[in-house]
Design an enzyme around this catalytic site. Structure first.
Site, PDB file in Angstrom:
ATOM      1  N   GLN A 111       0.853  -1.205   0.000  1.00  0.00           N
ATOM      2  CA  GLN A 111       0.000   0.000   0.000  1.00  0.00           C
ATOM      3  C   GLN A 111       0.883   1.248   0.000  1.00  0.00           C
ATOM      4  O   GLN A 111       2.115   1.167   0.120  1.00  0.00           O
ATOM      5  CB  GLN A 111      -0.933   0.002   1.223  1.00  0.00           C
ATOM      6  CG  GLN A 111      -0.204   0.113   2.554  1.00  0.00           C
ATOM      7  CD  GLN A 111      -1.160   0.019   3.757  1.00  0.00           C
ATOM      8  OE1 GLN A 111      -2.121  -0.731   3.733  1.00  0.00           O
ATOM      9  NE2 GLN A 111      -0.875   0.782   4.806  1.00  0.00           N
TER      10      GLN A 111
ATOM     11  N   TYR B 102      10.822   8.559  15.455  1.00  0.00           N
ATOM     12  CA  TYR B 102      10.727   8.498  13.987  1.00  0.00           C
ATOM     13  C   TYR B 102      11.856   9.330  13.357  1.00  0.00           C
ATOM     14  O   TYR B 102      12.550   8.867  12.448  1.00  0.00           O
ATOM     15  CB  TYR B 102       9.363   9.034  13.552  1.00  0.00           C
ATOM     16  CG  TYR B 102       9.100   8.968  12.067  1.00  0.00           C
ATOM     17  CD1 TYR B 102       8.973   7.747  11.418  1.00  0.00           C
ATOM     18  CD2 TYR B 102       8.954  10.135  11.304  1.00  0.00           C
ATOM     19  CE1 TYR B 102       8.715   7.687  10.058  1.00  0.00           C
ATOM     20  CE2 TYR B 102       8.693  10.080   9.946  1.00  0.00           C
ATOM     21  CZ  TYR B 102       8.569   8.855   9.324  1.00  0.00           C
ATOM     22  OH  TYR B 102       8.318   8.793   7.972  1.00  0.00           O
TER      23      TYR B 102
HETATM   24  P1  NAD Z   1       2.033   2.790   4.874  1.00  0.00           P
HETATM   25  O1  NAD Z   1       2.618   3.132   6.193  1.00  0.00           O
HETATM   26  O2  NAD Z   1       0.586   3.093   4.646  1.00  0.00           O
HETATM   27  O3  NAD Z   1       2.298   1.263   4.551  1.00  0.00           O
HETATM   28  C1  NAD Z   1       3.485   0.650   4.977  1.00  0.00           C
HETATM   29  C2  NAD Z   1       3.598  -0.711   4.316  1.00  0.00           C
HETATM   30  O4  NAD Z   1       4.746  -1.314   4.911  1.00  0.00           O
HETATM   31  C3  NAD Z   1       2.414  -1.610   4.584  1.00  0.00           C
HETATM   32  O5  NAD Z   1       2.008  -2.222   3.362  1.00  0.00           O
HETATM   33  C4  NAD Z   1       2.969  -2.637   5.561  1.00  0.00           C
HETATM   34  O6  NAD Z   1       2.361  -3.905   5.459  1.00  0.00           O
HETATM   35  C5  NAD Z   1       4.435  -2.664   5.155  1.00  0.00           C
HETATM   36  N1  NAD Z   1       5.298  -3.191   6.208  1.00  0.00           N
HETATM   37  C6  NAD Z   1       5.234  -2.891   7.528  1.00  0.00           C
HETATM   38  N2  NAD Z   1       6.126  -3.613   8.214  1.00  0.00           N
HETATM   39  C7  NAD Z   1       6.780  -4.385   7.305  1.00  0.00           C
HETATM   40  C8  NAD Z   1       7.800  -5.359   7.400  1.00  0.00           C
HETATM   41  N3  NAD Z   1       8.340  -5.696   8.570  1.00  0.00           N
HETATM   42  N4  NAD Z   1       8.242  -5.957   6.262  1.00  0.00           N
HETATM   43  C9  NAD Z   1       7.705  -5.626   5.071  1.00  0.00           C
HETATM   44  N5  NAD Z   1       6.706  -4.731   4.919  1.00  0.00           N
HETATM   45  C10 NAD Z   1       6.262  -4.109   6.024  1.00  0.00           C
HETATM   46  O7  NAD Z   1       2.879   3.459   3.704  1.00  0.00           O
HETATM   47  P2  NAD Z   1       3.460   4.924   3.534  1.00  0.00           P
HETATM   48  O8  NAD Z   1       2.739   5.922   4.394  1.00  0.00           O
HETATM   49  O9  NAD Z   1       3.534   5.090   2.076  1.00  0.00           O
HETATM   50  O10 NAD Z   1       4.944   4.829   4.159  1.00  0.00           O
HETATM   51  C11 NAD Z   1       5.971   4.155   3.449  1.00  0.00           C
HETATM   52  C12 NAD Z   1       7.282   4.733   3.866  1.00  0.00           C
HETATM   53  O11 NAD Z   1       7.286   6.141   3.605  1.00  0.00           O
HETATM   54  C13 NAD Z   1       7.616   4.596   5.351  1.00  0.00           C
HETATM   55  O12 NAD Z   1       9.000   4.324   5.490  1.00  0.00           O
HETATM   56  C14 NAD Z   1       7.292   5.970   5.916  1.00  0.00           C
HETATM   57  O13 NAD Z   1       8.031   6.263   7.063  1.00  0.00           O
HETATM   58  C15 NAD Z   1       7.707   6.832   4.759  1.00  0.00           C
HETATM   59  N6  NAD Z   1       7.109   8.172   4.759  1.00  0.00           N
HETATM   60  C16 NAD Z   1       5.768   8.317   4.751  1.00  0.00           C
HETATM   61  C17 NAD Z   1       5.231   9.594   4.767  1.00  0.00           C
HETATM   62  C18 NAD Z   1       3.745   9.821   4.783  1.00  0.00           C
HETATM   63  O14 NAD Z   1       3.334  10.955   5.081  1.00  0.00           O
HETATM   64  N7  NAD Z   1       2.928   8.825   4.486  1.00  0.00           N
HETATM   65  C19 NAD Z   1       6.077  10.716   4.780  1.00  0.00           C
HETATM   66  C20 NAD Z   1       7.457  10.519   4.764  1.00  0.00           C
HETATM   67  C21 NAD Z   1       7.968   9.229   4.751  1.00  0.00           C
END
Ligand code: NAD
Length: 249
Positions: free
Chosen positions: A15, A151
C-alpha cells in the site's frame, strides 16, 4: 520506458508510496519484484499491474531476506520503503518502541542492502549503474517536527547509512540516495489522523504544515522514485532529496 531492462525490488509494496512506486516502475518497463509483510494487500497488486512479481517478506527477517536474495536475479534497483511512524516525544518512547522502530526503519535497510548488494555490484559492473533508494522523511531528518522523536532519529539514521553506502561504492557504479517526502496521503497517514483525539483538527494540522495547502499524493512521489532508480540520475549519489511541498523552504 525509463526503466526498460531493469529489475527492481520495492519493499512495503502492499500500500501507500511503496505500492504506487512498484506500479510506476512497472509502467516504465522495469521487471518489478514487490514485497510486503501483508500478503492480503500485496496479492491484489498483480491484478492492478500485471507482470509484477510478489513475495511476502518481513524486512526484519534476516533469514528470509537471504533466502529471497539467493533465489532472485541480481537487482538493478532496490527501493527500501518499509517504515513505521512512532508518535510521541522522547518521554513517550519505551525501550521496546525504540528497538522496534530502529529494527524496521533502519536495520531492515542494512539487511536488505547487504543481501542484495553483491548482485547489484555485478549489475553495475556489466551495465554501468545500479541504484539503492532508501525511504527517509522530511520529518526531523531535515527539519525538527514535534512528536516525532523516535521516527526522526530513525529517518536521520537512514540518511547516514545512505551517505555511507554512496561513499563506499561510488567508484563501482552503485548509487545510493534517500527520499524525504512531506506528508503523503496514505493508509497509515489516515490511520494516524483517525487515531487522534480530534481527527478533523488533526487532518487540518497535517495540511496546515504543507505550504502548498494540501497533502501530497503518492503520485507526487513516484516521479522522483522513478528518476532515482533510472539512469537519468546517474550523476546523483549520497543525496537526501526532499519532495515536501515546500515545507523546508
Ligand atoms: P504505509 O505506512 O501506509 O504502509 C506501509 C507498508 O509497509 C504496509 O504495506 C505494511 O504492510 C508494510 N510493512 C510494515 N512492516 C513491514 C515489514 N516488517 N516488512 C515488510 N513490509 C512491512 O505506507 P506509507 O505511508 O507510504 O509509508 C511508506 C514509507 O514512507 C515509510 O517508510 C514511511 O516512514 C515513509 N514516509 C511516509 C510519509 C507519509 O506521510 N505517508 C512521509 C514521509 C515518509
Amino acid at each position: 520506458m525509463r526503466l526498460k531492462d531493469k529489475t527492481i525490488l520495492v519493499s512495503a509494496a502492499g500500500q501507500g508510496i511503496g505500492r504506487a512506486s512498484a506500479i510506476a516502475c512497472a509502467r516504465e518497463g522495469a521487471k518489478v519484484i514487490a514485497v510486503d509483510i501483508n500478503e492480503a494487500t500485496l496479492s491484489s497488486l498483480p491484478d492492478e499491474c500485471p507482470g509484477v512479481e510478489v513475495h511476502r517478506l518481513d524486512v526484519c527477517d534476516r533469514n528470509r531476506i537471504a533466502e529471497l536474495a539467493g533465489k532472485l536475479p541480481p537487482l538493478d534497483g532496490l527501493f527500501n520503503c518499509a517504515g513505521f511512524v512512532h508518535h510521541g516525544t522522547i518521554l513517550d518512547v519505551s525501550e521496546e518502541d525504540w528497538a522496534f522502530s530502529f529494527d524496521l526503519n533502519v536495520a531492515s535497510m542494512y539487511r536488505m542492502s547487504k543481501a542484495f548488494l553483491p548482485g547489484m555490484l555485478e549489475q553495475a559492473k556489466s551495465n554501468g549503474s545500479a541504484s539503492i533508494l532508501n525511504m527517509s522523511s522530511m520529518a526531523s531528518s531535515i527539519k525538527g517536527f514535534p512528536v516525532r522523536a523516535l521516527y526522526g532519529a530513525t529517518k536521520a539514521a537512514v540518511i547516514g547509512l545512505t551517505k555511507s553506502i554512496a561513499a563506499d561504492f561510488v567508484k563501482d557504479g552503485l548509487r545510493c540516495n534517500a527520499l524525504c517526502p512531506g506528508t503523503v496521503d496514505t493508509p497509515s497517514l489516515r490511520g494516524r489522523i483517525a487515531a487522534a483525539d480530534d481527527p478533523v483538527e488533526a487532518e487540518k494540522n497535517f495540511i496546515a504544515r504543507q505550504p502548498m495547502g494540501r497533502l501530497a499524493t503518492v503520485d507526487d512521489m513516484t516521479p522522483m522514485v522513478v528518476y532515482l532508480l533510472s539512469d537519468e540520475s546517474q550523476f546523483v549519489s549520497g543525496q537526501a532529496i526532499l519532495v515536501d511541498g515546500g515545507v523546508t523552504i
